[in-house]
Design an enzyme around this catalytic site. Structure first.
Site, PDB file in Angstrom:
ATOM      1  N   SER A   1      18.026 103.320 -28.058  1.00  0.00           N
ATOM      2  CA  SER A   1      17.751 102.142 -27.251  1.00  0.00           C
ATOM      3  C   SER A   1      17.597 100.876 -28.070  1.00  0.00           C
ATOM      4  O   SER A   1      17.862  99.787 -27.586  1.00  0.00           O
ATOM      5  CB  SER A   1      16.478 102.348 -26.436  1.00  0.00           C
ATOM      6  OG  SER A   1      16.611 103.491 -25.639  1.00  0.00           O
ATOM      7  N   THR A   2      17.119 101.005 -29.306  1.00  0.00           N
ATOM      8  CA  THR A   2      16.875  99.810 -30.107  1.00  0.00           C
ATOM      9  C   THR A   2      17.542  99.935 -31.461  1.00  0.00           C
ATOM     10  O   THR A   2      17.793 101.034 -31.956  1.00  0.00           O
ATOM     11  CB  THR A   2      15.361  99.580 -30.326  1.00  0.00           C
ATOM     12  OG1 THR A   2      14.845 100.688 -31.064  1.00  0.00           O
ATOM     13  CG2 THR A   2      14.620  99.442 -29.019  1.00  0.00           C
TER      14      THR A   2
END
Length: 196
Positions: A9-10
């Site tokens: 996600s990051t």
């Protein structure tokens, strides 16, 4: 063909452990991306993979929430893949959905329960982030990027602007000398001129 799909996600998260697990499963090709959010729309590697898989392929994914965090998206993706004749394996969840095979009711139930938890977890993250942002604002904390220039530097830039003709300075010179960005300078200048 065994195909892997990995997602974080990051930018700070590491894809290596997912990629290694997929390679250990015998995946010949691994699609990888760093994308956040619940929607599958902006995920180019996922789109590329679903468009290029063929009947008889098997897609391996480390966990259900790496494919999607929305129950609807998960069900749609898995259903579409199975219709194409592609099997889907969630390694850590120990679940397999085989193309051309009536998958068990228990497998479908477990899939929907795990998908619900993935969506619930995502919703909690959004709630906590929103609450934290509102609390910070209520306590007078500034949200967003810090100012690119101090008030002192900005004032110096404005003062130099009004003296620029006698000193032979351009706006570029003023910005270089003070460290103030041009766009920020012009915004502040417009404010100052509007106030006078």
């Amino acid at each position: 063909m065994k195909i892997g799909y990995a997602r974080v996600s990051t930018a700070g998260q590491d894809l290596d452990s997912q990629r290694q697990l997929l390679v250990e499963q015998g995946c010949e090709k691994v699609y990888v991306e760093k994308v956040t959010g619940t929607s599958t729309a902006p995920r180019e590697a996922l789109t590329d993979m679903t468009e290029n898989v063929r009947t008889g392929d098997t897609i391996y994914i480390t966990k259900i929430d790496r494919l999607a965090r929305s129950i609807i998206d998960l069900n749609n993706l898995v259903s579409d893949l199975i219709e194409k004749g592609v099997s889907v394996v969630f390694i850590k969840d120990n679940m397999t959905f085989e193309a051309g095979n009536a998958n068990s009711s228990m497998n479908t139930l477990m899939f929907n329960i795990l998908a619900s938890f993935a969506q619930f977890e995502r919703d909690l993250i959004v709630e906590r982030t929103t609450e934290g942002r509102e609390k910070a604002k209520a306590n007078g904390k500034h949200m967003g990027r810090p100012a690119s220039s101090s008030k002192k530097d900005m004032q110096k830039a404005i003062d130099l602007y009004y003296e620029k003709d006698e000193k032979g300075l351009s706006v570029a010179d003023i910005c270089r000398m003070t460290g103030v960005k041009k766009a920020t300078f012009y915004t502040k200048l417009k404010q100052v001129q509007g106030d006078s």
